[in-house]
Write a protein that holds these residues in place. Structure first.
Motif, PDB file in Angstrom:
ATOM      1  N   ALA A 120      -8.219  15.580  -5.714  1.00  0.00           N
ATOM      2  CA  ALA A 120      -8.397  17.158  -5.689  1.00  0.00           C
ATOM      3  C   ALA A 120      -7.231  17.640  -5.248  1.00  0.00           C
ATOM      4  CB  ALA A 120      -9.708  17.674  -5.182  1.00  0.00           C
ATOM      5  N   GLY A 121      -6.125  17.012  -5.205  1.00  0.00           N
ATOM      6  CA  GLY A 121      -4.902  17.726  -4.611  1.00  0.00           C
ATOM      7  C   GLY A 121      -3.975  18.302  -5.920  1.00  0.00           C
ATOM      8  N   ASN A 122      -2.865  18.555  -5.913  1.00  0.00           N
ATOM      9  CA  ASN A 122      -1.908  19.248  -6.924  1.00  0.00           C
ATOM     10  C   ASN A 122      -1.373  18.100  -7.823  1.00  0.00           C
ATOM     11  OD1 ASN A 122      -1.841  21.860  -6.481  1.00  0.00           O
ATOM     12  ND2 ASN A 122      -0.399  22.078  -4.678  1.00  0.00           N
ATOM     13  N   VAL A 123      -1.455  16.812  -7.244  1.00  0.00           N
ATOM     14  CA  VAL A 123      -0.874  15.762  -7.788  1.00  0.00           C
ATOM     15  C   VAL A 123      -1.898  15.464  -8.963  1.00  0.00           C
ATOM     16  CG1 VAL A 123      -0.375  13.341  -7.886  1.00  0.00           C
ATOM     17  CG2 VAL A 123       0.760  14.817  -6.060  1.00  0.00           C
ATOM     18  N   ARG A 163     -14.345  14.190  -4.805  1.00  0.00           N
ATOM     19  CA  ARG A 163     -15.296  13.854  -4.103  1.00  0.00           C
ATOM     20  C   ARG A 163     -16.338  14.659  -3.329  1.00  0.00           C
ATOM     21  NH1 ARG A 163     -12.568  10.299   0.883  1.00  0.00           N
ATOM     22  NH2 ARG A 163     -11.068  11.635   1.439  1.00  0.00           N
ATOM     23  N   ARG A 164     -15.485  16.081  -2.810  1.00  0.00           N
ATOM     24  CA  ARG A 164     -16.503  16.771  -2.393  1.00  0.00           C
ATOM     25  C   ARG A 164     -16.456  18.187  -3.293  1.00  0.00           C
ATOM     26  NH1 ARG A 164     -14.090  18.163   3.422  1.00  0.00           N
ATOM     27  NH2 ARG A 164     -11.845  17.824   2.168  1.00  0.00           N
ATOM     28  N   ARG A 178      -7.991  20.740  -2.504  1.00  0.00           N
ATOM     29  CA  ARG A 178      -6.704  20.903  -1.922  1.00  0.00           C
ATOM     30  C   ARG A 178      -5.728  21.594  -2.782  1.00  0.00           C
ATOM     31  NH1 ARG A 178      -5.577  16.321   1.828  1.00  0.00           N
ATOM     32  NH2 ARG A 178      -7.497  16.339   2.963  1.00  0.00           N
ATOM     33  N   GLU A 234      -1.691  26.157  -9.774  1.00  0.00           N
ATOM     34  CA  GLU A 234      -1.663  24.991 -10.573  1.00  0.00           C
ATOM     35  C   GLU A 234      -3.069  24.829 -11.144  1.00  0.00           C
ATOM     36  OE1 GLU A 234       0.782  22.350 -10.723  1.00  0.00           O
ATOM     37  OE2 GLU A 234       1.691  24.078  -9.482  1.00  0.00           O
ATOM     38  N   ILE A 254      -4.911  10.157  -4.700  1.00  0.00           N
ATOM     39  CA  ILE A 254      -5.431  10.558  -3.510  1.00  0.00           C
ATOM     40  C   ILE A 254      -4.552  10.330  -2.231  1.00  0.00           C
ATOM     41  CG2 ILE A 254      -7.771   9.448  -4.100  1.00  0.00           C
ATOM     42  CD1 ILE A 254      -7.164   6.899  -2.757  1.00  0.00           C
ATOM     43  N   TYR A 312      -0.452   9.639  -0.558  1.00  0.00           N
ATOM     44  CA  TYR A 312       0.574   8.536  -0.289  1.00  0.00           C
ATOM     45  C   TYR A 312       0.535   8.139   0.957  1.00  0.00           C
ATOM     46  CZ  TYR A 312       1.832  10.367  -4.777  1.00  0.00           C
ATOM     47  OH  TYR A 312       1.791  10.850  -6.171  1.00  0.00           O
ATOM     48  N   PRO A 359       2.565  12.783   3.962  1.00  0.00           N
ATOM     49  CA  PRO A 359       2.715  13.071   2.589  1.00  0.00           C
ATOM     50  C   PRO A 359       2.121  14.545   2.013  1.00  0.00           C
ATOM     51  CG  PRO A 359       1.119  11.677   2.655  1.00  0.00           C
ATOM     52  CD  PRO A 359       1.428  11.813   3.977  1.00  0.00           C
ATOM     53  N   THR A 360       2.224  15.572   2.697  1.00  0.00           N
ATOM     54  CA  THR A 360       1.828  16.991   2.672  1.00  0.00           C
ATOM     55  C   THR A 360       3.019  18.017   2.489  1.00  0.00           C
ATOM     56  OG1 THR A 360       1.339  17.641   4.487  1.00  0.00           O
ATOM     57  CG2 THR A 360      -0.442  16.510   3.228  1.00  0.00           C
ATOM     58  N   GLY A 361       2.919  19.111   1.519  1.00  0.00           N
ATOM     59  CA  GLY A 361       3.668  19.942   1.634  1.00  0.00           C
ATOM     60  C   GLY A 361       4.648  20.177   0.352  1.00  0.00           C
TER      61      GLY A 361
END
Ligand SMILES: Cc1cc2nc3c(=O)[nH]c(=O)nc-3n(C[C@H](O)[C@H](O)[C@H](O)COP(=O)(O)OP(=O)(O)OC[C@H]3O[C@@H](n4cnc5c(N)ncnc54)[C@H](O)[C@@H]3O)c2cc1C
Ligand SMILES: NC(=O)c1ccc[n+]([C@@H]2O[C@H](COP(=O)([O-])OP(=O)(O)OC[C@H]3O[C@@H](n4cnc5c(N)ncnc54)[C@H](OP(=O)(O)O)[C@@H]3O)[C@@H](O)[C@H]2O)c1
Length: 472
Positions: free
Chosen positions: A167-170, A211-212, A218, A223, A330, A332, A376-378
């Motif tokens: 659930a991130g931008n990737v 998952r949540r 995130r 996006e 999920i 890196y 691996p964030t930002g």
């Protein structure tokens, strides 16, 4: 403090090597050059091209993001003080050929800044993860971005279902690339092989397993909203009624905007009746990847509950989704750099303001910046302040660091050749750049088409491929 071991008589100019030409390496180089006119910088990258994930991570259809390159390129303006040395792997020999050990390179510099990023995909740790058709986002993104280590036809897109975990931008990037009409991708720098694969894709349903709950994602509002603008794509929110029941208003603006869109889409999905669908499936985790003939054919999915402290607990209730492709987005992990300490749990190098720490003490002359420093964030811009911090530490330390034991300049190039490495210099890269722009003109309607094959990149760098135009 006096210089501890003066091996050459005059310590200036100060020589700094930056390992990694991604945004963090380039922002650090820029700050070093701006901070002291006595500093000379060599920027190394294992690839024949600069820009790291800006070139090989940012999705092809994020054209505005790619324009960051126009700012990053100016790092190389002062040819007297900064060099690009691409096609040079620093560390042990790798798949892409010979490499030079960091400690050998170190002999030519006062300081070395590692900006190597966090390229390794994390695993889910579920059964079936090794089946064909199950890939990490690093590998999948590398393929659609034309990374030379991932050149080729890519994973088969011959099934109607595809699953993206995360659930991130990737995760959102990957879902969008799988769902959006291939004709939109034709106007980007995507390699022809990627374009052909997307044109022939049978995927109709992209299931994003989150998952949540909606309040824990995130990804960013911009996006998310971009999904609603895709032609012929419906976005379906499956939230188990969480949003209707009402969630506590988040303090963070980003989350308020995300929840606003999701709440609206739950009853009024964007792109109704579209040829493809993106399903945002909240409170779901992959339990097992189901296989047929060694390939993924589906994913057994478990419904989750989230505890009051935000942790995930499986309910035992499962369903199976048909899917021929599973992409885990999920996050890196960084790779250990030989000779430097490493925090296995965080996948980063321990540091204080960019100075590598061995226990409590700085490892003199060694620095980190970017994802290998902070994890691996930002976004791209985050690396600017990060690079400025590391550069400030280097600049403060330089007068007290030991002089290099070996000369710099052409001697470095000779040393690389001793290790069987022929570096791609800035002018060589500009020939690759020009060849890609020429390919873009041939396709029409796009600024460039990436050359994905390493051999072809090197041929273009050596001037054996057509060359017209340049990016600056
Ligand atoms: C898929 C994806 C999409 C993204 N999209 C966006 C976006 O749209 N917008 C945004 O703002 N941010 C985006 N980001 C985040 C952004 O890309 C990162 O913040 C940024 O790239 C991190 O910079 P870095 O320099 O630390 O690492 P990287 O960009 O990974 O650069 C590291 C460089 O080091 C080189 N290297 C590694 N090991 C060695 C070695 N041993 N020797 C020599 N060279 C080496 C690599 O080849 C690479 O060029 C995205 C991230 C990912 C993963
Ligand atoms: N356009 C852009 O600006 C852009 C595009 C791409 C990337 N980026 C940036 O690049 C960085 C990396 O992005 P990212 O998406 O890789 O990382 P991320 O933002 O850290 O997201 C990782 C996601 O994976 C989930 N996850 C982790 N382990 C999991 C597991 N075992 N099972 C299921 N889900 C799991 C996390 O969920 P939990 O929260 O539950 O742990 C989280 O939703 C981010 O800072 C991102 O903003 C920016």
């Amino acid at each position: 403090m006096s210089n501890p071991s003066p091996s050459v008589p005059d310590s200036r100019p100060y020589r700094v090597a930056v390992i990694g030409a991604g945004p963090s390496g380039l922002y650090t180089a820029e700050a070093l050059l701006a901070g002291d006119e006595n500093v000379h910088v060599d920027v190394y990258d294992r690839l024949p091209a600069p820009y790291g994930l800006v070139r090989y991570g940012v999705a092809p259809d994020h054209l505005k993001m790619k324009s960051v390159i126009r700012a990053l390129v100016s790092t190389f303006d002062d040819a007297e003080r900064v060099r690009f040395l691409g096609n040079v792997t620093v560390g042990p020999d790798g798949e892409s050929g010979p490499a030079i050990p960091g400690e050998v390179l170190r002999e030519h510099y006062h300081a070395v800044v590692y900006a190597t990023g966090s390229a390794n995909d994390r695993d889910l740790g579920v059964e079936g993860e090794d089946l064909a058709g199950s890939v990490g986002s690093g590998a999948f993104v590398a393929w659609y971005c034309g990374h030379p280590d991932a050149a080729g036809p890519g994973p088969a897109l011959d099934a109607t279902g595809a699953v993206v975990v995360g659930a991130g931008n990737v995760a959102i990037d990957v879902a969008r690339m799988l769902a959006r009409p291939a004709e939109d991708i034709a106007a980007t720098d995507a390699h022809d092989v990627v374009l052909e694969a997307l044109r022939g894709s049978a995927v109709t349903d992209v299931h994003v397993l989150i998952r949540r709950g909606p309040q824990h994602v995130r990804f960013t509002p911009a996006e998310l909203r971009a999904l609603a603008k895709l032609d012929d794509v419906e976005v379906v929110v499956h939230d188990d009624g969480v949003l209707a029941a009402g969630v506590e208003e988040p303090g963070e603006r980003r989350m308020r905007q995300v929840l606003e869109s999701l709440t609206e889409w739950r009853t009024d999905p964007p792109g109704p009746g579209g040829r493809r669908r993106i399903h945002l499936r909240f409170l779901r985790s992959p339990l097992r990847l189901v296989g047929r003939d060694g390939r993924v054919s589906g994913v057994q999915v478990e419904r989750n509950q989230v505890t009051d402290d935000g942790r995930v607990r499986g309910t035992g209730e499962t369903t199976t989704l048909d899917a021929g492709l599973v992409v885990r987005a999920i996050g890196y992990a960084g790779e250990q750099i030989p000779g430097l300490p490493f925090d296995e749990a965080r996948g980063t190098v321990p540091h204080e303001q960019g100075r590598v720490l061995l226990g409590a003490e700085p490892l003199r002359g060694s620095y980190v910046t970017g994802w290998i420093k902070r994890g691996p964030t930002g976004v791209i811009g985050t690396n600017k302040s990060d690079g400025t911090e590391t550069a400030a530490s280097v600049l403060a330390d330089l007068p007290d660091l030991a002089n290099p034991s070996r000369p710099n300049g052409d001697a470095v190039l000779d040393r690389l050749r001793e290790f069987g490495i022929e570096p791609v210099l800035w002018d060589d890269w500009l020939r690759v750049d020009a060849a890609e722009i020429a390919l873009g003109e041939q396709r029409g309607g796009t600024e460039r088409v990436k050359i994905a094959d390493r051999r072809q990149m090197l041929d273009a760098a050596r001037g054996t491929a057509p060359s017209r135009g340049r990016t600056r």
